[in-house]
Design an enzyme around this catalytic site. Sequence first.
Site, mmCIF file in Angstrom:
data_model
loop_
_atom_site.group_PDB
_atom_site.id
_atom_site.type_symbol
_atom_site.label_atom_id
_atom_site.label_comp_id
_atom_site.label_asym_id
_atom_site.label_seq_id
_atom_site.Cartn_x
_atom_site.Cartn_y
_atom_site.Cartn_z
ATOM 1 N N TRP A 245 0.836 -1.214 0.000
ATOM 2 C CA TRP A 245 0.000 0.000 0.000
ATOM 3 C C TRP A 245 0.860 1.249 0.000
ATOM 4 O O TRP A 245 0.559 2.221 -0.693
ATOM 5 C CB TRP A 245 -0.977 -0.017 1.177
ATOM 6 C CG TRP A 245 -2.005 -1.097 1.072
ATOM 7 C CD1 TRP A 245 -2.207 -2.119 1.954
ATOM 8 C CD2 TRP A 245 -2.979 -1.294 0.027
ATOM 9 N NE1 TRP A 245 -3.233 -2.928 1.518
ATOM 10 C CE2 TRP A 245 -3.728 -2.449 0.342
ATOM 11 C CE3 TRP A 245 -3.291 -0.602 -1.154
ATOM 12 C CZ2 TRP A 245 -4.762 -2.930 -0.471
ATOM 13 C CZ3 TRP A 245 -4.318 -1.076 -1.971
ATOM 14 C CH2 TRP A 245 -5.044 -2.220 -1.625
ATOM 15 N N ASP B 271 -1.424 6.907 6.063
ATOM 16 C CA ASP B 271 -2.507 5.985 5.737
ATOM 17 C C ASP B 271 -2.716 5.121 6.981
ATOM 18 O O ASP B 271 -1.837 4.354 7.367
ATOM 19 C CB ASP B 271 -2.080 5.126 4.539
ATOM 20 C CG ASP B 271 -3.103 4.067 4.167
ATOM 21 O OD1 ASP B 271 -4.140 3.964 4.842
ATOM 22 O OD2 ASP B 271 -2.836 3.336 3.174
ATOM 23 N N LYS C 236 -11.709 -1.723 7.124
ATOM 24 C CA LYS C 236 -10.851 -2.627 7.888
ATOM 25 C C LYS C 236 -11.268 -2.618 9.362
ATOM 26 O O LYS C 236 -11.491 -3.648 9.954
ATOM 27 C CB LYS C 236 -9.380 -2.221 7.776
ATOM 28 C CG LYS C 236 -8.882 -2.016 6.342
ATOM 29 C CD LYS C 236 -8.704 -3.313 5.598
ATOM 30 C CE LYS C 236 -8.583 -3.152 4.089
ATOM 31 N NZ LYS C 236 -7.507 -2.307 3.615
HETATM 32 C C1 PLP Z 1 -6.994 -1.867 2.304
HETATM 33 C C2 PLP Z 1 -5.964 -0.806 2.349
HETATM 34 C C3 PLP Z 1 -5.900 0.193 1.370
HETATM 35 C C4 PLP Z 1 -6.819 0.236 0.169
HETATM 36 O O1 PLP Z 1 -8.055 0.687 0.545
HETATM 37 P P1 PLP Z 1 -9.205 0.981 -0.525
HETATM 38 O O2 PLP Z 1 -10.237 1.586 0.368
HETATM 39 O O3 PLP Z 1 -9.595 -0.333 -1.110
HETATM 40 O O4 PLP Z 1 -8.693 1.922 -1.536
HETATM 41 C C5 PLP Z 1 -4.943 1.165 1.504
HETATM 42 N N1 PLP Z 1 -4.083 1.164 2.530
HETATM 43 C C6 PLP Z 1 -4.105 0.218 3.486
HETATM 44 C C7 PLP Z 1 -3.120 0.274 4.607
HETATM 45 C C8 PLP Z 1 -5.054 -0.788 3.427
HETATM 46 O O5 PLP Z 1 -5.091 -1.731 4.378
#
Ligand code: PLP
Length: 362
Positions: free
Chosen positions: A103, A172, A196
């Site tokens: 990511w 993030d 998540k």
């Molecule tokens: C799942 C995830 C993403 C992607 O998320 P989307 O909402 O599908 O774009 C980005 N960063 C991390 C750390 C993730 O776990």
Amino acid sequence: MRRIFNFSAGPAILPVPVLEEASRGVLEIGGSGMSILEVSHRGKHYDAIHAEAQANLLQVLGLSPDAYAVALLGGGASLQFTMLPMNFLEAGQTADYVDTGEWSAKALKEAKRYGTAHVAGTSKETNYDRIPKQLAFSGPGARYAHITTNNTIEGTQWHALPDVGGVPLTADMSSDIFAVRRDFSRFGLFYAGAQKNAGPAGVTMVVVRRDFLETAKADLPPMLSYKVQTEKESLFNTPPVFAIYVLNLVLKWVTGEGGIAGMEARNRDKAAILYNALDAAPDFYQPTVADKADRSLMNVTWRLADESLTEEFMAEAKKREMDGLKGHRNVGGFRASIYNAFPLEGVQALAEFLKDFARRKG
Ligand SMILES: *Cc1c(COP(=O)(O)O)cnc(C)c1O
């Protein structure tokens, strides 16, 4: 209602009381005679939910609305990979990125479209099996620095925030927001897709410090502008109403369970149970994270020393009503995602199974 142990990395498990209330909301919201799926996003029933979700978000994080603005957006965390540099980075400017996983690498790639993305540290050469310790930030000249607080795929997590040389820290936090205490006031901006640890897919939380927001570009398409989205309080267009409604229920649940501190205490206990079970059979199970200090409290990853037992392990897990344990294809092996809503009993059941399987097959 039958509930299996759902170890999925995302979309992931939600608290049962939240599902129960949301199912009532799908039928009728707040004595309105309408479903949450039917009400206007500009009517009074949704208005109250929308305002409450933003206030509850800052409250759970311990941030003041005077200092931080919130946007609740569509497009997932992946859109934030683009929006962050689009709003804050221009040709001739540098942003620092720490490359700790799949990511992070995607976020880094998007930044390169807008300016110089400097890799301040990486563990790519060891397949992201650790948080890099050698970090070289650009210093005060950088526009911002970016980290991924929890690496969902690789099972690593930042347990202390890096010193990024006085520039706005951005992150993030998709897979560990509300899971561990952090000094959120150290951040200029952070974002998290809800699916998540915070709600259903469809809404992404963006929290931005107002003085950093001031420095964002203004001449952008409005949907992609943090300034527009925050000024319009995430109502520039129709927001993801249902996802925000459920996010608000999750925020209330987190508060009722002792806030982030309460979540963290339970998350530490749950993770310790699994790591102890894996570490008890070191010739049989191989955690994929090189440095114990970097292990994630959210995503526990391991391989079998004898990979020929993989199918058997999966089949037995399934019989024990455990789902979602297959590791990401980039790492292989297994991954148990044990977010805030994941019950202690499920962790105990997996630990028991790990011990039992090693005893029988080891
Ligand atoms: C799942 C995830 C993403 C992607 O998320 P989307 O909402 O599908 O774009 C980005 N960063 C991390 C750390 C993730 O776990």
